[in-house]
Write a protein that holds these residues in place. Sequence first.
Motif, PDB file in Angstrom:
ATOM      1  N   UNK A  59       0.966  -1.283  -0.037  1.00 39.97           N
ATOM      2  CA  UNK A  59       0.190  -0.099   0.139  1.00 39.97           C
ATOM      3  C   UNK A  59       0.911   1.398   0.068  1.00 39.97           C
ATOM      4  N   UNK A  60       2.204   1.163   0.124  1.00 42.63           N
ATOM      5  CA  UNK A  60       3.123   2.274   0.417  1.00 42.63           C
ATOM      6  C   UNK A  60       3.723   2.946  -0.859  1.00 42.63           C
ATOM      7  N   UNK A  61       3.208   2.080  -1.967  1.00 44.88           N
ATOM      8  CA  UNK A  61       3.854   2.669  -3.342  1.00 44.88           C
ATOM      9  C   UNK A  61       4.450   1.471  -3.984  1.00 44.88           C
ATOM     10  N   UNK A  62       5.595   1.817  -4.885  1.00 43.05           N
ATOM     11  CA  UNK A  62       6.265   0.824  -5.791  1.00 43.05           C
ATOM     12  C   UNK A  62       6.751  -0.296  -4.510  1.00 43.05           C
ATOM     13  N   UNK A  63       6.694  -1.422  -5.147  1.00 43.80           N
ATOM     14  CA  UNK A  63       7.167  -2.509  -4.513  1.00 43.80           C
ATOM     15  C   UNK A  63       8.808  -2.417  -4.693  1.00 43.80           C
ATOM     16  N   UNK A  64       9.222  -2.234  -2.968  1.00 46.93           N
ATOM     17  CA  UNK A  64      10.473  -1.855  -2.976  1.00 46.93           C
ATOM     18  C   UNK A  64      11.471  -3.076  -2.891  1.00 46.93           C
ATOM     19  N   UNK A  65      11.173  -4.199  -3.251  1.00 50.04           N
ATOM     20  CA  UNK A  65      12.238  -5.463  -3.353  1.00 50.04           C
ATOM     21  C   UNK A  65      12.182  -5.982  -4.829  1.00 50.04           C
ATOM     22  N   UNK A  66      11.943  -5.174  -5.617  1.00 47.62           N
ATOM     23  CA  UNK A  66      12.395  -5.638  -7.075  1.00 47.62           C
ATOM     24  C   UNK A  66      11.608  -7.091  -7.324  1.00 47.62           C
ATOM     25  N   UNK A  67      12.433  -7.656  -8.071  1.00 47.70           N
ATOM     26  CA  UNK A  67      11.878  -9.185  -8.415  1.00 47.70           C
ATOM     27  C   UNK A  67      12.194 -10.282  -7.520  1.00 47.70           C
ATOM     28  N   UNK A  68      12.902  -9.767  -6.547  1.00 49.38           N
ATOM     29  CA  UNK A  68      13.258 -11.018  -5.591  1.00 49.38           C
ATOM     30  C   UNK A  68      12.091 -11.856  -5.440  1.00 49.38           C
ATOM     31  N   UNK A  69      12.447 -13.098  -5.299  1.00 48.33           N
ATOM     32  CA  UNK A  69      11.206 -14.286  -4.874  1.00 48.33           C
ATOM     33  C   UNK A  69      10.920 -13.695  -3.279  1.00 48.33           C
ATOM     34  N   UNK A  70       9.559 -13.624  -2.946  1.00 47.06           N
ATOM     35  CA  UNK A  70       8.974 -13.228  -1.881  1.00 47.06           C
ATOM     36  C   UNK A  70       7.865 -14.460  -1.435  1.00 47.06           C
ATOM     37  N   UNK A  71       7.738 -14.993  -0.428  1.00 47.95           N
ATOM     38  CA  UNK A  71       6.493 -15.744   0.023  1.00 47.95           C
ATOM     39  C   UNK A  71       5.774 -14.962   1.119  1.00 47.95           C
ATOM     40  N   UNK A  72       4.650 -15.012   0.910  1.00 47.16           N
ATOM     41  CA  UNK A  72       3.695 -14.241   1.886  1.00 47.16           C
ATOM     42  C   UNK A  72       2.942 -15.178   2.568  1.00 47.16           C
ATOM     43  N   UNK A  73       3.124 -15.611   3.757  1.00 46.85           N
ATOM     44  CA  UNK A  73       2.368 -16.349   4.754  1.00 46.85           C
ATOM     45  C   UNK A  73       1.000 -16.114   4.908  1.00 46.85           C
ATOM     46  N   UNK A  74      -0.064 -16.705   4.332  1.00 44.26           N
ATOM     47  CA  UNK A  74      -1.440 -16.252   4.195  1.00 44.26           C
ATOM     48  C   UNK A  74      -2.230 -17.293   3.716  1.00 44.26           C
TER      49      UNK A  74
END
Length: 184
Positions: A59-74
């Motif tokens: 929600x804060x704007x552009x994704x700050x982590x580029x295209x690094x793999x990210x797993x969201x626990x949900x």
Amino acid sequence: MVASVRLYVAVSLDGFIASPDGGVDWLAPFEDQNLGYASFFEEVGLLIMGRATYDQTASLGPWPYGDKPCRVISRRPLTGALPPGVRRWEDDIPSLITRARDHDDGDTWVVGGARTIALFLHHGCVDQIDMFVIPVWLGLGRPLFPDVPSRLSPSLARVRQHGGGVAQLTYRMRQPFDVRSDLD
């Protein structure tokens, strides 16, 4: 290769990572500090975060982590267009820990929030904590370690002073301790 699992987190002087409403605007005066984030982030190959942290970051704007793999626990599906590399993790935590350890793209950063950090600490798989103590007293908020095991015994590896009174404490965890098989 076994990747290191790391925490890199800012905390108020009284132990909070966010205000009661989840806000982190109290960190704004310290954003221009060189806290070694760029070199840390170069070592990261996988990010893991909880749903609330993901929603707030997105929600804060552009994704700050580029295209690094990210797993969201949900358990709930992620909504909207997902940033590159972001995937929901709905399987069990031990499988995610295996994923965190077995990739060969660099270290794993457990971004937050506090519940996700506690899961990894409960499972005994955090190798290093870089904690940046920010000289701000919030009084109330979301604590960094609300539900951690009672007998953790990290070893202080380094203390570094940054501008503005920020202290960086680097701890290495002693492994293993009482590892629970599953918290869900």
